[in-house]
Scaffold this active site. Structure first.
Site, PDB file in Angstrom:
ATOM      1  N   GLU A  79       0.841  -1.186   0.000  1.00  0.00           N
ATOM      2  CA  GLU A  79       0.000   0.000   0.000  1.00  0.00           C
ATOM      3  C   GLU A  79       0.886   1.250   0.000  1.00  0.00           C
ATOM      4  OE1 GLU A  79      -1.752   2.225   3.247  1.00  0.00           O
ATOM      5  OE2 GLU A  79       0.223   2.678   2.537  1.00  0.00           O
ATOM      6  N   CYS A 111      -3.400  -4.211   3.995  1.00  0.00           N
ATOM      7  CA  CYS A 111      -2.482  -5.269   4.452  1.00  0.00           C
ATOM      8  C   CYS A 111      -2.826  -6.639   3.881  1.00  0.00           C
ATOM      9  CB  CYS A 111      -2.464  -5.310   5.982  1.00  0.00           C
ATOM     10  SG  CYS A 111      -2.101  -3.706   6.690  1.00  0.00           S
ATOM     11  N   SER A 201     -10.843  -0.186  13.953  1.00  0.00           N
ATOM     12  CA  SER A 201     -10.125  -1.149  13.128  1.00  0.00           C
ATOM     13  C   SER A 201      -9.870  -2.452  13.905  1.00  0.00           C
ATOM     14  CB  SER A 201      -8.795  -0.531  12.680  1.00  0.00           C
ATOM     15  OG  SER A 201      -8.172  -1.359  11.758  1.00  0.00           O
ATOM     16  N   HIS A 233      -2.200 -11.419  10.979  1.00  0.00           N
ATOM     17  CA  HIS A 233      -1.751 -10.097  10.536  1.00  0.00           C
ATOM     18  C   HIS A 233      -1.422  -9.293  11.789  1.00  0.00           C
ATOM     19  CE1 HIS A 233      -1.337  -6.183   9.040  1.00  0.00           C
ATOM     20  NE2 HIS A 233      -2.490  -5.750   9.529  1.00  0.00           N
ATOM     21  N   LYS A 242      -4.987 -11.036  21.568  1.00  0.00           N
ATOM     22  CA  LYS A 242      -6.445 -10.869  21.683  1.00  0.00           C
ATOM     23  C   LYS A 242      -7.167 -11.808  20.715  1.00  0.00           C
ATOM     24  CE  LYS A 242      -6.456  -6.123  23.249  1.00  0.00           C
ATOM     25  NZ  LYS A 242      -7.054  -4.836  23.222  1.00  0.00           N
ATOM     26  N   ASN A 276       4.987  -2.708  12.252  1.00  0.00           N
ATOM     27  CA  ASN A 276       4.057  -3.113  11.191  1.00  0.00           C
ATOM     28  C   ASN A 276       4.711  -2.974   9.821  1.00  0.00           C
ATOM     29  OD1 ASN A 276       1.737  -3.835   9.836  1.00  0.00           O
ATOM     30  ND2 ASN A 276       0.496  -2.103  10.516  1.00  0.00           N
ATOM     31  N   SER A 309      -7.376  -3.645   6.007  1.00  0.00           N
ATOM     32  CA  SER A 309      -8.429  -2.670   6.330  1.00  0.00           C
ATOM     33  C   SER A 309      -9.174  -2.260   5.079  1.00  0.00           C
ATOM     34  CB  SER A 309      -7.809  -1.437   6.978  1.00  0.00           C
ATOM     35  OG  SER A 309      -7.326  -1.765   8.247  1.00  0.00           O
TER      36      SER A 309
HETATM   37  N1  COA Z   1       0.986   0.018  30.822  1.00  0.00           N
HETATM   38  C1  COA Z   1       0.480  -1.088  30.217  1.00  0.00           C
HETATM   39  N2  COA Z   1      -0.522  -1.033  29.287  1.00  0.00           N
HETATM   40  C2  COA Z   1      -0.996   0.193  28.974  1.00  0.00           C
HETATM   41  C3  COA Z   1      -0.518   1.363  29.578  1.00  0.00           C
HETATM   42  C4  COA Z   1       0.516   1.257  30.541  1.00  0.00           C
HETATM   43  N3  COA Z   1       1.048   2.317  31.140  1.00  0.00           N
HETATM   44  N4  COA Z   1      -1.202   2.410  29.050  1.00  0.00           N
HETATM   45  C5  COA Z   1      -2.094   1.902  28.172  1.00  0.00           C
HETATM   46  N5  COA Z   1      -1.974   0.562  28.120  1.00  0.00           N
HETATM   47  C6  COA Z   1      -2.715  -0.379  27.296  1.00  0.00           C
HETATM   48  C7  COA Z   1      -4.193  -0.057  27.188  1.00  0.00           C
HETATM   49  O1  COA Z   1      -4.917  -0.589  28.275  1.00  0.00           O
HETATM   50  C8  COA Z   1      -4.546  -0.708  25.868  1.00  0.00           C
HETATM   51  O2  COA Z   1      -4.698  -2.085  26.041  1.00  0.00           O
HETATM   52  P1  COA Z   1      -6.111  -2.794  25.712  1.00  0.00           P
HETATM   53  O3  COA Z   1      -6.450  -2.455  24.276  1.00  0.00           O
HETATM   54  O4  COA Z   1      -5.848  -4.238  25.909  1.00  0.00           O
HETATM   55  O5  COA Z   1      -7.084  -2.207  26.661  1.00  0.00           O
HETATM   56  C9  COA Z   1      -3.282  -0.503  25.034  1.00  0.00           C
HETATM   57  O6  COA Z   1      -2.231  -0.249  25.962  1.00  0.00           O
HETATM   58  C10 COA Z   1      -3.356   0.669  24.070  1.00  0.00           C
HETATM   59  O7  COA Z   1      -3.752   1.778  24.806  1.00  0.00           O
HETATM   60  P2  COA Z   1      -4.828   2.798  24.210  1.00  0.00           P
HETATM   61  O8  COA Z   1      -5.077   3.856  25.190  1.00  0.00           O
HETATM   62  O9  COA Z   1      -5.999   2.042  23.683  1.00  0.00           O
HETATM   63  O10 COA Z   1      -3.926   3.372  23.021  1.00  0.00           O
HETATM   64  P3  COA Z   1      -4.213   4.362  21.851  1.00  0.00           P
HETATM   65  O11 COA Z   1      -5.474   5.121  22.007  1.00  0.00           O
HETATM   66  O12 COA Z   1      -2.974   5.142  21.744  1.00  0.00           O
HETATM   67  O13 COA Z   1      -4.418   3.429  20.564  1.00  0.00           O
HETATM   68  C11 COA Z   1      -4.008   1.779  18.905  1.00  0.00           C
HETATM   69  C12 COA Z   1      -3.782   2.183  20.366  1.00  0.00           C
HETATM   70  C13 COA Z   1      -3.428   0.396  18.689  1.00  0.00           C
HETATM   71  C14 COA Z   1      -5.495   1.746  18.587  1.00  0.00           C
HETATM   72  C15 COA Z   1      -3.264   2.782  17.979  1.00  0.00           C
HETATM   73  O14 COA Z   1      -1.889   2.642  18.173  1.00  0.00           O
HETATM   74  C16 COA Z   1      -3.566   2.599  16.518  1.00  0.00           C
HETATM   75  O15 COA Z   1      -4.534   3.158  15.997  1.00  0.00           O
HETATM   76  N6  COA Z   1      -2.723   1.835  15.778  1.00  0.00           N
HETATM   77  C17 COA Z   1      -2.921   1.527  14.400  1.00  0.00           C
HETATM   78  C18 COA Z   1      -3.787   0.291  14.300  1.00  0.00           C
HETATM   79  C19 COA Z   1      -3.784  -0.261  12.931  1.00  0.00           C
HETATM   80  O16 COA Z   1      -2.741  -0.319  12.316  1.00  0.00           O
HETATM   81  N7  COA Z   1      -4.934  -0.692  12.398  1.00  0.00           N
HETATM   82  C20 COA Z   1      -5.014  -1.036  11.001  1.00  0.00           C
HETATM   83  C21 COA Z   1      -4.717  -2.414  10.606  1.00  0.00           C
HETATM   84  S1  COA Z   1      -5.435  -3.661  11.521  1.00  0.00           S
END
Ligand code: COA
Length: 389
Positions: A79, A111, A201, A233, A242, A276, A309
């Site tokens: 992509e 992906c 996502s 993936h 998960k 990634n 996606s």
């Molecule tokens: N210690 C341990 N874990 C922690 C933490 C800490 N201090 N702070 C946060 N976390 C955990 C959260 O509980 C969460 O876990 P959970 O999902 O099991 O509850 C995780 O870390 C991520 O925290 P979150 O607040 O949800 O992070 P974020 O809002 O920054 O977003 C993603 C995380 C993954 C959604 C973001 O990085 C993203 O959008 N990535 C791209 C995803 C992608 O590529 N999708 C397309 C293809 S599938």
């Protein structure tokens, strides 16, 4: 007749940013990255590396070992395309000196592109068992600086030789398939960073897994216990845990840490430290499993979940061939990953914000550490690739 993966080779950038460094700069607890999303380092491409150089660098060991004969297809899933018209694979075709009798196409569906290439290759080899295909997934994951996606960046390429009577993995024919027109991750033509609704996502990824897994088990009559190892993936490795918990739960099982270590975690080793790589990422996971599982995987069934996606998802499986280890490039992968240069935060931001010249003039790029190929410059809007010195 059996068809599948005869050779597999992985390449990633020689530079990385430790997510502790990112956490410090962004005022975030590093445990959020290391534990929360399961990522430690992200590979960052230098200015003279792109998907073409990474794809060619991944494929070269295969070509050196197996030659070029009968490669009738080069399908490059990405992509991070470099041209709206010409397939990036044509540059790779030139760099590798592949025969003119070879179809070269670019596969795009976020992906999922690598899996689309794999399915196309398997169909071709089934129809003409004397032919071979080179399937490559290559991508650079880029999100806006300071955005939630930033910590899930990375880059890499995986090249696979697809043949009849493969020596690494026979791909089984059954698959669960799911498509839906949604906006969870996308990159309009005018942007060089992807946009993502990460939480949405993740939900769709897991729902599409349930759907495709349901189809797969119905079609095959197999269940959770029939799969010996699981590859997913990997936008970030925590999502695989998960996903694993989701599949296990559907079979009424709660996997303990030891079981997760055995059936899943060897496939996460490379992604944790490279990040990634979109279309390549599922196959980085497979290569990580093959290189890092100490047991003999010969005869074992590997479950493969591909998700792009937008979205397209597919669940399929393969059987590892006895003697597969002799076909691997494990030592080369380890040497590459052990010999990377760590970036400071400033160096990372400088590489990230460097603009690619678009004025049609003649530009020569500074030489950084790369694999066997590099992007030497651009001239009259044409990219110039060379063998690295
Ligand atoms: N210690 C341990 N874990 C922690 C933490 C800490 N201090 N702070 C946060 N976390 C955990 C959260 O509980 C969460 O876990 P959970 O999902 O099991 O509850 C995780 O870390 C991520 O925290 P979150 O607040 O949800 O992070 P974020 O809002 O920054 O977003 C993603 C995380 C993954 C959604 C973001 O990085 C993203 O959008 N990535 C791209 C995803 C992608 O590529 N999708 C397309 C293809 S599938």
């Amino acid at each position: 007749m059996k068809t599948g993966i005869d050779r597999i080779s992985f390449y990633s950038s020689r530079y990385y940013l430790d997510l502790k460094t990112l956490a410090e700069a962004r005022g975030t607890d590093p445990a959020k990255y290391y534990t929360g999303i399961g990522q430690e380092k992200m590979a960052i491409p230098p200015p003279d590396e792109d998907i073409v150089t990474m794809a060619a660098s991944a494929a070269l060991p295969i070509i050196e070992a197996e030659g070029r004969d009968n490669i009738e297809l080069l399908a490059l899933g990405t992509e991070s395309g470099i041209d709206q018209s010409k397939a990036a694979g044509l540059f790779v075709h030139g760099l590798l000196g592949l025969p003119a009798r070879c179809r070269v196409v670019e596969m795009k569906e976020a992906c999922y592109g690598g899996t689309a290439g794999l399915q196309m290759a398997l169909a071709m080899v089934q129809r003409n068992p004397g032919s071979k295909a080179l399937v490559i997934g290559a991508d650079i994951a880029r999100y806006d600086l300071g955005s939630p996606g930033e910590a899930t960046q990375g880059c890499g390429a995986v090249a696979m030789l697809i043949t009849a009577n493969p020596r690494i993995m026979t791909v089984e024919p059954e698959a669960g398939i799911f498509s839906d027109d949604i906006m969870d991750f996308w990159r309009p033509n005018y942007r060089s960073q992807a946009l993502v609704d990460g939480k949405y996502s993740t939900r769709v990824y897991l729902n599409a897994l349930a759907d495709t897994w349901g189809q797969y088990t119905t079609i095959t009559g197999r269940g959770y216990g029939d799969i010996d190892r699981f590859c997913y993936h990997l936008p970030f490795t925590r999502i695989a845990e998960k996903a694993q918990e989701r599949l296990a739960k559907s079979a009424g099982i709660k996997p303990d840490d030891e079981t997760l270590e055995q059936v899943l975690r060897r496939s996460l080793v490379y992604n944790r430290i490279t990040g990634n790589s979109y279309a390549a990422s599922l196959y980085v996971g497979l290569n990580s499993l093959l290189d890092n599982d100490d047991g003999d995987l010969g005869g074992k069934r590997v479950g493969m979940y591909s998700y792009g996606s937008g979205c397209v998802a597919e669940y399929f499986s393969g059987i590892i061939e006895p003697g597969y280890r002799e076909q691997l490039f494990t030592g080369r992968h380890r040497d590459m990953l052990d010999d990377r240069t760590e970036l400071t935060f400033r160096q990372y931001e400088d590489m990230f914000t460097l603009n690619f010249p678009t004025d049609g003039g003649e530009h020569t790029f500074a030489q950084y550490r790369t694999g066997p190929f590099r992007l030497a410059g651009v001239e009259q809007h044409k990219r110039i690739y060379k063998r690295a010195e």
